[in-house]
Design a protein around this motif. Structure first.
Motif, PDB file in Angstrom:
ATOM      1  N   GLY A  12       0.291  -1.616   0.055  1.00  0.00           N
ATOM      2  CA  GLY A  12       0.196  -0.083   0.055  1.00  0.00           C
ATOM      3  C   GLY A  12       0.932   1.516   0.024  1.00  0.00           C
ATOM      4  O   GLY A  12      -0.501   2.119   0.136  1.00  0.00           O
ATOM      5  N   ARG A  13       2.147   1.690  -0.019  1.00  0.00           N
ATOM      6  CA  ARG A  13       3.231   2.270  -0.383  1.00  0.00           C
ATOM      7  C   ARG A  13       3.849   2.808  -1.307  1.00  0.00           C
ATOM      8  O   ARG A  13       4.918   3.382  -1.207  1.00  0.00           O
ATOM      9  CB  ARG A  13       4.201   2.443   1.240  1.00  0.00           C
ATOM     10  N   ASP A  14       3.112   2.172  -2.726  1.00  0.00           N
ATOM     11  CA  ASP A  14       3.983   2.239  -3.674  1.00  0.00           C
ATOM     12  C   ASP A  14       3.865   3.881  -4.000  1.00  0.00           C
ATOM     13  O   ASP A  14       5.280   4.250  -4.498  1.00  0.00           O
ATOM     14  CB  ASP A  14       3.532   1.043  -4.294  1.00  0.00           C
ATOM     15  N   HIS A  15       2.854   3.939  -4.001  1.00  0.00           N
ATOM     16  CA  HIS A  15       2.978   5.942  -4.905  1.00  0.00           C
ATOM     17  C   HIS A  15       3.878   6.735  -3.541  1.00  0.00           C
ATOM     18  O   HIS A  15       4.850   7.353  -4.307  1.00  0.00           O
ATOM     19  CB  HIS A  15       1.345   6.058  -4.523  1.00  0.00           C
ATOM     20  N   ASP A  16       4.194   6.781  -2.651  1.00  0.00           N
ATOM     21  CA  ASP A  16       4.585   7.094  -1.623  1.00  0.00           C
ATOM     22  C   ASP A  16       6.316   6.937  -2.624  1.00  0.00           C
ATOM     23  O   ASP A  16       6.918   7.680  -2.159  1.00  0.00           O
ATOM     24  CB  ASP A  16       4.966   6.911  -0.426  1.00  0.00           C
ATOM     25  N   ARG A  17       6.482   5.544  -2.235  1.00  0.00           N
ATOM     26  CA  ARG A  17       8.185   5.374  -2.390  1.00  0.00           C
ATOM     27  C   ARG A  17       8.063   6.045  -4.231  1.00  0.00           C
ATOM     28  O   ARG A  17       9.463   6.517  -4.222  1.00  0.00           O
ATOM     29  CB  ARG A  17       8.222   3.799  -2.666  1.00  0.00           C
ATOM     30  N   ASP A  18       7.102   5.645  -4.749  1.00  0.00           N
ATOM     31  CA  ASP A  18       7.280   6.612  -6.338  1.00  0.00           C
ATOM     32  C   ASP A  18       7.971   8.099  -6.087  1.00  0.00           C
ATOM     33  O   ASP A  18       8.330   8.591  -6.850  1.00  0.00           O
ATOM     34  CB  ASP A  18       6.562   6.066  -7.284  1.00  0.00           C
ATOM     35  N   LEU A  19       6.808   8.515  -5.211  1.00  0.00           N
ATOM     36  CA  LEU A  19       6.980  10.207  -5.301  1.00  0.00           C
ATOM     37  C   LEU A  19       8.712   9.824  -4.470  1.00  0.00           C
ATOM     38  O   LEU A  19       9.131  11.545  -5.352  1.00  0.00           O
ATOM     39  CB  LEU A  19       5.983  10.385  -3.843  1.00  0.00           C
ATOM     40  N   LEU A  20       9.350   9.580  -3.635  1.00  0.00           N
ATOM     41  CA  LEU A  20      10.874  10.088  -3.816  1.00  0.00           C
ATOM     42  C   LEU A  20      11.424   9.395  -4.171  1.00  0.00           C
ATOM     43  O   LEU A  20      12.679  10.357  -4.242  1.00  0.00           O
ATOM     44  CB  LEU A  20      11.186   8.739  -1.804  1.00  0.00           C
ATOM     45  N   SER A  21      11.447   8.426  -5.298  1.00  0.00           N
ATOM     46  CA  SER A  21      12.200   8.153  -6.704  1.00  0.00           C
ATOM     47  C   SER A  21      12.030   9.376  -7.067  1.00  0.00           C
ATOM     48  O   SER A  21      12.760   9.984  -8.111  1.00  0.00           O
ATOM     49  CB  SER A  21      11.800   7.174  -6.915  1.00  0.00           C
ATOM     50  N   HIS A  22       9.985   9.968  -7.329  1.00  0.00           N
ATOM     51  CA  HIS A  22      10.550  11.350  -8.228  1.00  0.00           C
ATOM     52  C   HIS A  22      11.824  12.065  -7.836  1.00  0.00           C
ATOM     53  O   HIS A  22      11.920  13.186  -8.817  1.00  0.00           O
ATOM     54  CB  HIS A  22       9.444  11.735  -8.546  1.00  0.00           C
ATOM     55  N   LEU A  23      11.102  12.558  -6.286  1.00  0.00           N
ATOM     56  CA  LEU A  23      12.676  13.645  -5.936  1.00  0.00           C
ATOM     57  C   LEU A  23      13.836  12.969  -6.007  1.00  0.00           C
ATOM     58  O   LEU A  23      14.404  14.619  -6.438  1.00  0.00           O
ATOM     59  CB  LEU A  23      11.870  13.441  -4.096  1.00  0.00           C
ATOM     60  N   LEU A  24      13.908  12.394  -5.917  1.00  0.00           N
ATOM     61  CA  LEU A  24      15.281  11.631  -6.457  1.00  0.00           C
ATOM     62  C   LEU A  24      15.880  12.863  -7.823  1.00  0.00           C
ATOM     63  O   LEU A  24      16.876  13.154  -7.491  1.00  0.00           O
ATOM     64  CB  LEU A  24      15.766  10.360  -5.562  1.00  0.00           C
ATOM     65  N   GLY A  25      14.820  12.129  -8.377  1.00  0.00           N
ATOM     66  CA  GLY A  25      15.509  12.568  -9.682  1.00  0.00           C
ATOM     67  C   GLY A  25      15.406  13.904 -10.182  1.00  0.00           C
ATOM     68  O   GLY A  25      16.297  14.084 -11.171  1.00  0.00           O
ATOM     69  N   PHE A  26      14.164  15.103  -9.547  1.00  0.00           N
ATOM     70  CA  PHE A  26      14.671  15.918  -9.022  1.00  0.00           C
ATOM     71  C   PHE A  26      16.085  16.107  -8.648  1.00  0.00           C
ATOM     72  O   PHE A  26      16.477  17.829  -9.636  1.00  0.00           O
ATOM     73  CB  PHE A  26      13.391  16.940  -8.381  1.00  0.00           C
ATOM     74  N   VAL A  27      15.899  16.197  -7.492  1.00  0.00           N
ATOM     75  CA  VAL A  27      18.047  16.556  -7.316  1.00  0.00           C
ATOM     76  C   VAL A  27      18.616  16.446  -7.832  1.00  0.00           C
ATOM     77  O   VAL A  27      19.324  16.873  -8.418  1.00  0.00           O
ATOM     78  CB  VAL A  27      17.960  15.703  -5.829  1.00  0.00           C
ATOM     79  N   GLU A  28      18.414  14.791  -8.843  1.00  0.00           N
ATOM     80  CA  GLU A  28      19.825  14.861  -9.704  1.00  0.00           C
ATOM     81  C   GLU A  28      20.108  15.686 -11.078  1.00  0.00           C
ATOM     82  O   GLU A  28      20.893  16.257 -11.372  1.00  0.00           O
ATOM     83  CB  GLU A  28      19.717  12.934 -10.463  1.00  0.00           C
ATOM     84  N   ARG A  29      18.673  16.577 -11.303  1.00  0.00           N
ATOM     85  CA  ARG A  29      18.304  16.931 -12.896  1.00  0.00           C
ATOM     86  C   ARG A  29      18.960  18.186 -12.379  1.00  0.00           C
ATOM     87  O   ARG A  29      20.058  19.004 -12.712  1.00  0.00           O
ATOM     88  CB  ARG A  29      17.843  16.719 -12.718  1.00  0.00           C
ATOM     89  N   GLY A  30      18.632  18.720 -10.706  1.00  0.00           N
ATOM     90  CA  GLY A  30      18.732  20.518 -10.620  1.00  0.00           C
ATOM     91  C   GLY A  30      19.647  20.219  -9.724  1.00  0.00           C
ATOM     92  O   GLY A  30      20.644  21.553  -9.984  1.00  0.00           O
ATOM     93  N   GLY A  31      20.472  19.819  -9.388  1.00  0.00           N
ATOM     94  CA  GLY A  31      22.079  19.720  -8.384  1.00  0.00           C
ATOM     95  C   GLY A  31      22.150  20.356  -7.711  1.00  0.00           C
ATOM     96  O   GLY A  31      23.125  20.928  -6.982  1.00  0.00           O
ATOM     97  N   ARG A  32      20.850  20.279  -6.898  1.00  0.00           N
ATOM     98  CA  ARG A  32      20.709  20.982  -5.497  1.00  0.00           C
ATOM     99  C   ARG A  32      20.044  20.590  -4.451  1.00  0.00           C
ATOM    100  O   ARG A  32      19.610  19.565  -4.698  1.00  0.00           O
ATOM    101  CB  ARG A  32      20.632  22.372  -5.940  1.00  0.00           C
ATOM    102  N   PRO A  33      20.634  21.199  -3.154  1.00  0.00           N
ATOM    103  CA  PRO A  33      19.640  19.539  -2.012  1.00  0.00           C
ATOM    104  C   PRO A  33      18.563  19.835  -1.842  1.00  0.00           C
ATOM    105  O   PRO A  33      17.461  20.812  -2.533  1.00  0.00           O
ATOM    106  CB  PRO A  33      20.383  20.457  -0.903  1.00  0.00           C
ATOM    107  N   HIS A  34      17.612  18.615  -1.906  1.00  0.00           N
ATOM    108  CA  HIS A  34      15.480  19.236  -1.192  1.00  0.00           C
ATOM    109  C   HIS A  34      15.875  18.360  -0.240  1.00  0.00           C
ATOM    110  O   HIS A  34      16.234  16.901   0.402  1.00  0.00           O
ATOM    111  CB  HIS A  34      14.696  18.498  -2.647  1.00  0.00           C
ATOM    112  N   ARG A  35      14.368  18.990   0.397  1.00  0.00           N
ATOM    113  CA  ARG A  35      14.455  18.232   2.178  1.00  0.00           C
ATOM    114  C   ARG A  35      13.293  17.677   2.268  1.00  0.00           C
ATOM    115  O   ARG A  35      12.287  18.162   1.497  1.00  0.00           O
ATOM    116  CB  ARG A  35      14.527  19.113   3.114  1.00  0.00           C
ATOM    117  N   VAL A  36      13.278  15.877   2.200  1.00  0.00           N
ATOM    118  CA  VAL A  36      11.549  15.656   2.520  1.00  0.00           C
ATOM    119  C   VAL A  36      11.340  15.006   3.373  1.00  0.00           C
ATOM    120  O   VAL A  36      12.089  14.426   4.377  1.00  0.00           O
ATOM    121  CB  VAL A  36      11.516  14.576   1.565  1.00  0.00           C
ATOM    122  N   THR A  37      10.014  15.577   4.149  1.00  0.00           N
ATOM    123  CA  THR A  37       9.632  15.193   5.651  1.00  0.00           C
ATOM    124  C   THR A  37       8.298  14.032   5.925  1.00  0.00           C
ATOM    125  O   THR A  37       7.553  14.435   5.009  1.00  0.00           O
ATOM    126  CB  THR A  37       9.797  16.677   6.311  1.00  0.00           C
TER     127      THR A  37
END
Length: 796
Positions: A472-497
């Motif tokens: 039941g948490r695949d969507h939440d895991r995919d969201l973290l993966s999406h944000l990691l891609g955002f960090v990799e492409r943008g080359g800047r840090p991001h905080r997820v709580t």
């Protein structure tokens, strides 16, 4: 000529250093300067320079050193001044102007500060104290002490330096500058754990900054240091300060915080406005209506009872003294741990965990506190015996907090303490089950069903691997993966709580995300743990010098250097699980990490319970992911894995799913209770609710604001489904106000808004039962007799 002793030893003439020849020459001049304008016997000088063993040629070495010093000083000052170092029976005399020696200037400025302080001129006193401390460049005669020089005069100077700091801190705290002095206070107090005045000032500064728990931790550390190093207990002033913090005494915001012997002068200027600490909100006087307040509440608690295993025979005075010492130990340990003291019960001293608020780890805190109490009693030569039990009590609340407490658990705890073996802690099975991850127990040989707490686990036992898998948490895991891609492409840090109630799956989500990344070598994953700098330092592949900087400095610059190395070939992911349990320094380090890693591809993922971090740090940039309860379908899939072969028990499953309420940990707890059943589940009433579920929901209920908790009680009296009008009829409040509160409770997943305009229901039937049982029967009966409530029941 200027002589600098407050730091490495320097002699300066016309702005240039004077070179002294040899260690003996430097030591002779330094000692004579410490006591300048005073005749120093040769024997005293020899003993100071060679404390362990005076060599046979020592006198000759001193004479040579003095001769060399005379020549060196004469070359710099002129022949007329060469008599500044005199031979004067029975030794030597060094004549210098006191202003030439920084030690004398320090003492003069410190005296000026105290005179100004005594005269009420706080501004002048602060200036003098700061000028005095500015003369220090490090430990007094730092280069000589490294060679083994240990002189009483150096210790005395260090004490004087700390005393000036204390005077300065006291004035600054009087002027409301607690934020400004906190860093310096903490550093000096940590270096001097036995200075009670200094640590009292640190406790007060922390309290005024809203850091109550940290203030109490300072007291506990000071007490432990005094006990281990000197065999002493803190003085009366420090104990009273701890008690005032525990009681949230408002005078702490204004009164002088330290037990200094000098009276505090009024500051010359208008004091800066003080920042009040976070408000202490005791368990409220519950009011279901504005005219008929409920002053009693049923509450689950964990009780500790402590008794003497043996008392002095036929000596009442000694017996009273020993009992008093025992009571002091119990009060200090339990109050520091946040317990409530209902008063003694005969020879047993009682303390309750869970008042005014229930915590899901009350059993852990209670058992660990019992272990500390027993250790302190043993150290003091007192034979003690302890009982720990849990159960419900009836509490009478006043505006100031809990008052009278009654319940069978108190009597059981008293009997348990008196039956416990000498030097042992007798624990009920319920307490043992709840504290097992953090405490080692062994079965009681003489009392079946009871246990003995043996020791606290240094590392609490982690929860076993989830046999139900990731559901039941695949969507939440995919969201973290999406944000990691955002960090990799943008080359800047991001905080997820990641926020969520206990057991909702925060830790499992982070673990699953890390497991996914382990298959992709370009990502580095780091578990922040309890020490962020140390976590970075132990990552494989980090350069040794960078790791060394992290361990010695641990600041933002060192973190950035490490992050730069770790992101050389791909993004870095930093995981900080259960951040609400971490210490203040760890939370601060995680908060600063994004800024320290500016311009680097770093994804910071932190998990915490709702409300705890926001209350301390406020809103923060980044993304907040609130984990909602699992859907009924997802819970059903989880039960299929936990309870294979029970899918045919449709009615029982649906009732079970409703009670689980989307919480994976609850699903595991219920599954253990019904494991192996081949018949439909019986009625899953409160008696079938696992203890873990009851503890968690009780803590969740007590962490709600008073108004929301009050309306939940009113709602529990209405029926399975209820509207704002129904609840307003019970509690006598405005319907619009009630609707807003119920809507917020629905957004927190405490209630569920029905689609058919039927109003609201409790998301978990177990929570409704728990809320209903919190209301004493007499009050419940009186409220249910109201015409409005009877009308609601008739329409239900």
């Amino acid at each position: 000529m200027r002589f600098d002793l407050l730091g490495p030893f320097n002699v300066v003439h016309d702005g240039r250093p004077v070179v002294l020849r040899g260690a003996t020459q430097r030591a002779v001049l330094a000692y004579l300067l410490l006591r300048h304008n005073e005749v120093i016997a040769t024997s005293t000088l020899l003993q100071a320079i060679w404390a362990d063993e005076i060599p046979a040629t020592a006198r000759k070495m001193v004479q040579n050193a003095v001769s060399g010093l005379r020549s060196t000083l004469a070359q710099r000052t002129g022949a007329a001044e060469q008599a500044m170092l005199l031979t004067h029976a029975p030794g030597y005399l060094l004549r210098v102007d006191s202003d030439q020696v920084d030690v004398s200037r320090f003492r003069r400025l410190a005296a000026e500060g105290r005179t100004a302080q005594a005269g009420g001129d706080g501004e002048r006193a602060v200036s003098a104290y700061r000028d005095a401390l500015a003369l220090w460049r490090g430990p007094v005669l730092a280069d000589l002490t490294e060679t083994g020089v240990v002189w009483p005069e150096l210790v005395a100077l260090e004490d004087q330096r700390i005393a000036v700091h204390e005077d300065l801190f006291g004035l600054e705290l009087d002027r409301g500058h607690h934020h400004e002095v906190l860093t310096d206070l903490r550093g000096l107090a940590e270096a001097n754990p036995n200075r009670e005045r200094l640590n009292a000032q640190l406790m007060t500064a922390l309290y005024r900054c809203g850091r109550h728990v940290d203030a109490l931790e300072v007291y506990r550390a000071t007490r432990a240091s005094l006990a281990e190093g000197l065999g002493l207990e803190p003085g009366k002033e420090l104990r009273e300060l701890e008690r005032a913090i525990l009681q949230h005494d408002e005078t702490l915001l204004t009164r002088r915080p330290d037990p200094a012997p000098r009276p505090a002068p009024e500051p010359a200027d208008e004091p800066a406005p003080m920042v009040a600490p976070l408000p202490f909100t005791p368990a409220p006087v519950i009011a279901l209506s504005r005219t008929e307040p409920i002053e009693n509440e049923r509450k689950p608690v964990v009780a500790i009872g402590v008794a003497l295993a043996a008392t002095p025979d036929d000596d009442p005075e000694e017996a009273v003294e020993v009992q008093s010492r025992l009571r002091t130990v119990v009060e200090e340990e339990t109050l520091a741990a946040g317990a409530y003291l209902p008063g003694d019960s005969g020879p047993v001293v009682l303390a309750l965990f869970g008042l005014p608020r229930t915590g899901d780890d009350d059993a852990v805190h209670a058992t660990r506190t019992a272990l500390r109490i027993l250790d302190r009693l043993a150290t003091a030569g007192i034979a003690g015996q302890v009982g720990v039990d849990s159960g419900d009590v009836l509490v009478e609340f006043t505006a100031a907090g809990p008052g009278q407490v009654a319940g069978p658990v108190l009597d059981r705890c008293v009997r348990s303490a008196l039956r416990a073996p000498e030097g042992r802690i007798r624990v009920s099975d319920t307490v043992r089950e709840a504290s097992e991850p953090a405490v080692v127990h062994e079965a009681s040989e003489d009392s079946p069903g009871w246990w003995h707490a043996v020791s606290a686990r240094q590392h609490p036992v982690a929860e076993p691997a989830d046999p139900g898998g990731f559901v039941g948490r695949d969507h939440d895991r995919d969201l973290l993966s999406h944000l990691l891609g955002f960090v990799e492409r943008g080359g800047r840090p991001h905080r997820v709580t990641v926020l969520g109630e206990p057991g909702i799956g925060k830790s499992r989500l982070l673990a699953e995300f890390a497991e996914t990344l382990s298959e992709q070598p370009r990502f580095r994953v780091l578990d922040a743990g309890a020490d962020v700098a140390e976590a970075f330092a132990v990552v494989p592949g980090l350069l040794p010098q960078t790791a060394s900087r992290l361990r010695t400095e641990g600041g933002d610059a060192a973190l950035r250097a490490a992050a730069t190395e770790l992101t050389a070939y791909g993004p870095l992911v930093v995981l900080a699980d259960d951040l609400h349990r971490a210490g203040h320094e760890t939370r601060d380090a995680v908060d600063r990490l994004g800024e320290a890693c500016a311009g680097l591809p770093v994804l910071i993922v932190a998990s915490a319970r709702p409300g705890l971090l926001e209350a301390e740090h406020g809103e923060r940039c980044g993304t907040t992911v609130s984990l909602s309860p699992l859907s009924d379908d997802a819970v059903g899939k989880l039960l299929d894995k936990l309870l294979p072969g029970t899918a045919r028990l449709i009615r029982g499953r649906q009732e079970l799913i409703a009670r689980i309420g989307g919480n994976p940990r609850f699903a595991h707890a219920y599954a253990q209770g019904v494991q192996g059943r081949t018949t439909p589940f019986p009625g899953l009433g409160q008696s079938m609710t696992p203890p873990l579920v009851r503890r968690t929901l009780a803590a969740q209920l007590d962490n709600l604001p008073a108004a929301e908790k009050s309306l939940l009680k009113a709602a529990s009296l209405t029926g399975d489904a209820f509207t704002a009008e129904d609840v307003a009829a019970v509690c006598g409040r405005d319907t619009t106000e009630v609707e807003g509160t119920l809507s917020r409770l629905a957004s927190l997943a405490v209630l569920r808004r029905e689609d058919d305009d039927a109003g609201y229901t409790f998301r978990r039937a177990t929570l409704r039962e728990l809320v209903y049982q919190r209301i004493p029967r007499a009050t419940r009966t009186a409220l249910l007799r109201r015409p409005a409530v009877r009308r609601i029941e008739a329409l239900a």
